[in-house]
Design a protein around this motif. Structure first.
Motif, PDB file in Angstrom:
ATOM      1  N   VAL A  21      11.560  17.648 -11.924  1.00  0.00           N
ATOM      2  CA  VAL A  21      11.957  18.947 -11.368  1.00  0.00           C
ATOM      3  C   VAL A  21      11.133  20.045 -12.028  1.00  0.00           C
ATOM      4  CG1 VAL A  21      14.313  18.130 -10.928  1.00  0.00           C
ATOM      5  CG2 VAL A  21      13.815  19.356 -13.037  1.00  0.00           C
ATOM      6  N   PRO A  22      11.054  21.226 -11.416  1.00  0.00           N
ATOM      7  CA  PRO A  22      10.345  22.340 -12.039  1.00  0.00           C
ATOM      8  C   PRO A  22      10.908  22.615 -13.439  1.00  0.00           C
ATOM      9  CG  PRO A  22      10.837  22.870  -9.766  1.00  0.00           C
ATOM     10  CD  PRO A  22      11.567  21.592 -10.078  1.00  0.00           C
ATOM     11  N   GLU A  23      10.014  22.964 -14.338  1.00  0.00           N
ATOM     12  CA  GLU A  23      10.353  23.115 -15.758  1.00  0.00           C
ATOM     13  C   GLU A  23      11.548  24.033 -16.008  1.00  0.00           C
ATOM     14  OE1 GLU A  23       7.528  25.346 -18.291  1.00  0.00           O
ATOM     15  OE2 GLU A  23       7.449  23.479 -19.442  1.00  0.00           O
ATOM     16  N   GLU A  24      11.544  25.199 -15.406  1.00  0.00           N
ATOM     17  CA  GLU A  24      12.607  26.172 -15.651  1.00  0.00           C
ATOM     18  C   GLU A  24      13.973  25.605 -15.250  1.00  0.00           C
ATOM     19  OE1 GLU A  24      13.088  30.951 -15.039  1.00  0.00           O
ATOM     20  OE2 GLU A  24      12.083  29.819 -13.476  1.00  0.00           O
ATOM     21  N   LEU A  25      14.047  24.984 -14.096  1.00  0.00           N
ATOM     22  CA  LEU A  25      15.276  24.375 -13.616  1.00  0.00           C
ATOM     23  C   LEU A  25      15.680  23.211 -14.524  1.00  0.00           C
ATOM     24  CD1 LEU A  25      17.463  24.199 -11.386  1.00  0.00           C
ATOM     25  CD2 LEU A  25      15.902  22.687 -10.141  1.00  0.00           C
ATOM     26  N   GLY A  26      14.710  22.375 -14.884  1.00  0.00           N
ATOM     27  CA  GLY A  26      14.982  21.210 -15.717  1.00  0.00           C
ATOM     28  C   GLY A  26      15.487  21.559 -17.103  1.00  0.00           C
ATOM     29  N   LEU A  27      14.890  22.578 -17.725  1.00  0.00           N
ATOM     30  CA  LEU A  27      15.320  22.950 -19.076  1.00  0.00           C
ATOM     31  C   LEU A  27      16.729  23.544 -19.064  1.00  0.00           C
ATOM     32  CD1 LEU A  27      11.992  24.392 -20.528  1.00  0.00           C
ATOM     33  CD2 LEU A  27      13.027  22.137 -20.954  1.00  0.00           C
ATOM     34  N   LEU A  28      17.040  24.323 -18.037  1.00  0.00           N
ATOM     35  CA  LEU A  28      18.405  24.844 -17.919  1.00  0.00           C
ATOM     36  C   LEU A  28      19.402  23.716 -17.653  1.00  0.00           C
ATOM     37  CD1 LEU A  28      17.844  28.154 -15.935  1.00  0.00           C
ATOM     38  CD2 LEU A  28      18.743  27.932 -18.260  1.00  0.00           C
ATOM     39  N   ALA A  29      19.042  22.768 -16.805  1.00  0.00           N
ATOM     40  CA  ALA A  29      19.923  21.622 -16.537  1.00  0.00           C
ATOM     41  C   ALA A  29      20.132  20.799 -17.805  1.00  0.00           C
ATOM     42  CB  ALA A  29      19.337  20.750 -15.429  1.00  0.00           C
ATOM     43  N   LEU A  30      19.099  20.646 -18.599  1.00  0.00           N
ATOM     44  CA  LEU A  30      19.229  19.906 -19.853  1.00  0.00           C
ATOM     45  C   LEU A  30      20.211  20.595 -20.802  1.00  0.00           C
ATOM     46  CD1 LEU A  30      18.462  17.571 -21.666  1.00  0.00           C
ATOM     47  CD2 LEU A  30      16.458  18.890 -22.399  1.00  0.00           C
ATOM     48  N   THR A 115      24.534  23.888 -11.693  1.00  0.00           N
ATOM     49  CA  THR A 115      24.846  24.920 -12.683  1.00  0.00           C
ATOM     50  C   THR A 115      23.583  25.678 -13.062  1.00  0.00           C
ATOM     51  OG1 THR A 115      26.676  23.599 -13.523  1.00  0.00           O
ATOM     52  CG2 THR A 115      25.821  25.329 -14.976  1.00  0.00           C
ATOM     53  N   ALA A 116      22.491  24.959 -13.272  1.00  0.00           N
ATOM     54  CA  ALA A 116      21.215  25.595 -13.625  1.00  0.00           C
ATOM     55  C   ALA A 116      20.734  26.500 -12.498  1.00  0.00           C
ATOM     56  CB  ALA A 116      20.168  24.530 -13.934  1.00  0.00           C
ATOM     57  N   THR A 117      20.914  26.064 -11.272  1.00  0.00           N
ATOM     58  CA  THR A 117      20.515  26.870 -10.125  1.00  0.00           C
ATOM     59  C   THR A 117      21.313  28.165 -10.069  1.00  0.00           C
ATOM     60  OG1 THR A 117      19.855  24.949  -8.875  1.00  0.00           O
ATOM     61  CG2 THR A 117      20.367  26.914  -7.615  1.00  0.00           C
ATOM     62  N   SER A 118      22.600  28.041 -10.308  1.00  0.00           N
ATOM     63  CA  SER A 118      23.452  29.232 -10.316  1.00  0.00           C
ATOM     64  C   SER A 118      23.000  30.206 -11.402  1.00  0.00           C
ATOM     65  CB  SER A 118      24.902  28.809 -10.549  1.00  0.00           C
ATOM     66  OG  SER A 118      25.730  29.933 -10.621  1.00  0.00           O
ATOM     67  N   THR A 119      22.674  29.681 -12.570  1.00  0.00           N
ATOM     68  CA  THR A 119      22.181  30.516 -13.669  1.00  0.00           C
ATOM     69  C   THR A 119      20.875  31.201 -13.283  1.00  0.00           C
ATOM     70  OG1 THR A 119      23.234  29.084 -15.301  1.00  0.00           O
ATOM     71  CG2 THR A 119      21.451  30.505 -16.087  1.00  0.00           C
ATOM     72  N   LEU A 120      19.951  30.441 -12.692  1.00  0.00           N
ATOM     73  CA  LEU A 120      18.671  31.017 -12.272  1.00  0.00           C
ATOM     74  C   LEU A 120      18.867  32.108 -11.232  1.00  0.00           C
ATOM     75  CD1 LEU A 120      16.264  27.952 -12.025  1.00  0.00           C
ATOM     76  CD2 LEU A 120      16.111  29.886 -13.596  1.00  0.00           C
ATOM     77  N   THR A 121      19.797  31.891 -10.331  1.00  0.00           N
ATOM     78  CA  THR A 121      20.074  32.889  -9.305  1.00  0.00           C
ATOM     79  C   THR A 121      20.522  34.200  -9.942  1.00  0.00           C
ATOM     80  OG1 THR A 121      20.686  31.189  -7.724  1.00  0.00           O
ATOM     81  CG2 THR A 121      21.472  33.413  -7.265  1.00  0.00           C
ATOM     82  N   HIS A 122      21.388  34.104 -10.937  1.00  0.00           N
ATOM     83  CA  HIS A 122      21.866  35.309 -11.622  1.00  0.00           C
ATOM     84  C   HIS A 122      20.765  35.965 -12.451  1.00  0.00           C
ATOM     85  CE1 HIS A 122      25.718  33.597 -10.486  1.00  0.00           C
ATOM     86  NE2 HIS A 122      26.204  34.818 -10.623  1.00  0.00           N
ATOM     87  N   LEU A 123      19.887  35.158 -13.038  1.00  0.00           N
ATOM     88  CA  LEU A 123      18.805  35.703 -13.857  1.00  0.00           C
ATOM     89  C   LEU A 123      17.706  36.337 -13.010  1.00  0.00           C
ATOM     90  CD1 LEU A 123      18.343  32.891 -16.511  1.00  0.00           C
ATOM     91  CD2 LEU A 123      19.407  35.134 -16.838  1.00  0.00           C
ATOM     92  N   GLN A 124      17.506  35.816 -11.810  1.00  0.00           N
ATOM     93  CA  GLN A 124      16.407  36.278 -10.969  1.00  0.00           C
ATOM     94  C   GLN A 124      16.667  37.627 -10.331  1.00  0.00           C
ATOM     95  OE1 GLN A 124      15.824  33.216  -8.110  1.00  0.00           O
ATOM     96  NE2 GLN A 124      14.515  32.017  -9.442  1.00  0.00           N
ATOM     97  N   ARG A 155      24.748  15.354   1.511  1.00  0.00           N
ATOM     98  CA  ARG A 155      25.125  16.617   0.888  1.00  0.00           C
ATOM     99  C   ARG A 155      23.860  17.430   0.660  1.00  0.00           C
ATOM    100  NH1 ARG A 155      28.069  13.495  -3.791  1.00  0.00           N
ATOM    101  NH2 ARG A 155      25.907  13.388  -4.330  1.00  0.00           N
ATOM    102  N   GLU A 156      23.920  18.704   0.942  1.00  0.00           N
ATOM    103  CA  GLU A 156      22.780  19.581   0.705  1.00  0.00           C
ATOM    104  C   GLU A 156      23.205  20.704  -0.228  1.00  0.00           C
ATOM    105  OE1 GLU A 156      20.941  20.986   4.227  1.00  0.00           O
ATOM    106  OE2 GLU A 156      20.499  18.969   4.959  1.00  0.00           O
ATOM    107  N   ARG A 157      22.366  21.035  -1.147  1.00  0.00           N
ATOM    108  CA  ARG A 157      22.638  22.117  -2.087  1.00  0.00           C
ATOM    109  C   ARG A 157      21.452  23.052  -2.107  1.00  0.00           C
ATOM    110  NH1 ARG A 157      26.055  18.465  -2.438  1.00  0.00           N
ATOM    111  NH2 ARG A 157      27.902  18.589  -3.682  1.00  0.00           N
ATOM    112  N   ARG A 158      21.688  24.315  -2.327  1.00  0.00           N
ATOM    113  CA  ARG A 158      20.633  25.325  -2.378  1.00  0.00           C
ATOM    114  C   ARG A 158      20.257  25.545  -3.827  1.00  0.00           C
ATOM    115  NH1 ARG A 158      17.318  26.716   1.119  1.00  0.00           N
ATOM    116  NH2 ARG A 158      16.940  28.879   1.537  1.00  0.00           N
ATOM    117  N   TYR A 159      19.008  25.290  -4.189  1.00  0.00           N
ATOM    118  CA  TYR A 159      18.512  25.508  -5.536  1.00  0.00           C
ATOM    119  C   TYR A 159      17.482  26.618  -5.501  1.00  0.00           C
ATOM    120  CZ  TYR A 159      20.780  21.279  -6.962  1.00  0.00           C
ATOM    121  OH  TYR A 159      21.718  20.341  -7.238  1.00  0.00           O
ATOM    122  N   THR A 160      17.577  27.536  -6.419  1.00  0.00           N
ATOM    123  CA  THR A 160      16.646  28.644  -6.464  1.00  0.00           C
ATOM    124  C   THR A 160      15.885  28.638  -7.773  1.00  0.00           C
ATOM    125  OG1 THR A 160      18.499  29.827  -5.517  1.00  0.00           O
ATOM    126  CG2 THR A 160      16.477  31.018  -5.777  1.00  0.00           C
TER     127      THR A 160
END
Length: 160
Positions: A21-30, A115-124, A155-160
């Motif tokens: 996965v893209p680094e930013e998303l992956g590090l937040l998920a980790l 969860t990481a996607t939600s965080t990125l959405t708020h940060l962006q 199932r489909e999820r929106r990741y940003t």
């Protein structure tokens, strides 16, 4: 192992698959997957040049992950891996294999990505501006075992 860089080439799907996965998303998920420093999750590999993070998953033949910037590495693929606890250039273990075969649970990883996607959405998004602060592309990621892909819609999820 390769004589120049110390990497080994390992075949996927025999003992594991990898979700890259893209680094930013992956590090937040980790961060979500590893809240307790005494309880280490499965192996995580980082490719600094490609800015990708790879999570090692069980080799389930029914796994399907779909999305922009997402790559599910399985049967017929090979992965270069560095030796544990040693820097070898562009590849590095964030969490090296533990020697016991510990891998990430697909369901826990999917939840962490949400969860990481939600965080990125708020940060962006700044409420005062409409600019974004992240380079991670918006994509739809789907994970569903193959038997669920038959007539049912995955199932489909929106990741940003």
């Amino acid at each position: 192992m390769g004589p120049r860089n110390g990497h080994a080439l390992l075949e996927a799907r025999r003992y594991w698959n990898v979700l890259s996965v893209p680094e930013e998303l992956g590090l937040l998920a980790l961060n979500v997957l590893w809240p307790d420093p005494l309880r280490t999750p499965g192996p995580v590999l980082r490719h600094n040049k490609a800015r990708q993070v790879g999570f090692f998953l069980p080799p389930e033949p029914d796994q399907q992950w779909i999305g922009a910037g997402i790559r599910h590495v399985g049967k017929g693929s090979w992965i270069p891996v560095p030796p544990p606890y040693r820097d070898t250039g562009h590849l590095e273990w964030i969490i090296p294999p533990d020697g016991n075969g510990t891998l990430h649970s697909p369901d826990r990883l999917e939840a962490a990505l949400h969860t990481a996607t939600s965080t990125l959405t708020h940060l962006q998004t700044d409420p005062q501006e409409t600019t974004t602060r992240s380079t991670t592309p918006c994509s739809t990621i789907t994970y569903a075992p193959t038997e669920q892909l038959g007539t049912a819609r995955p199932r489909e999820r929106r990741y940003t």
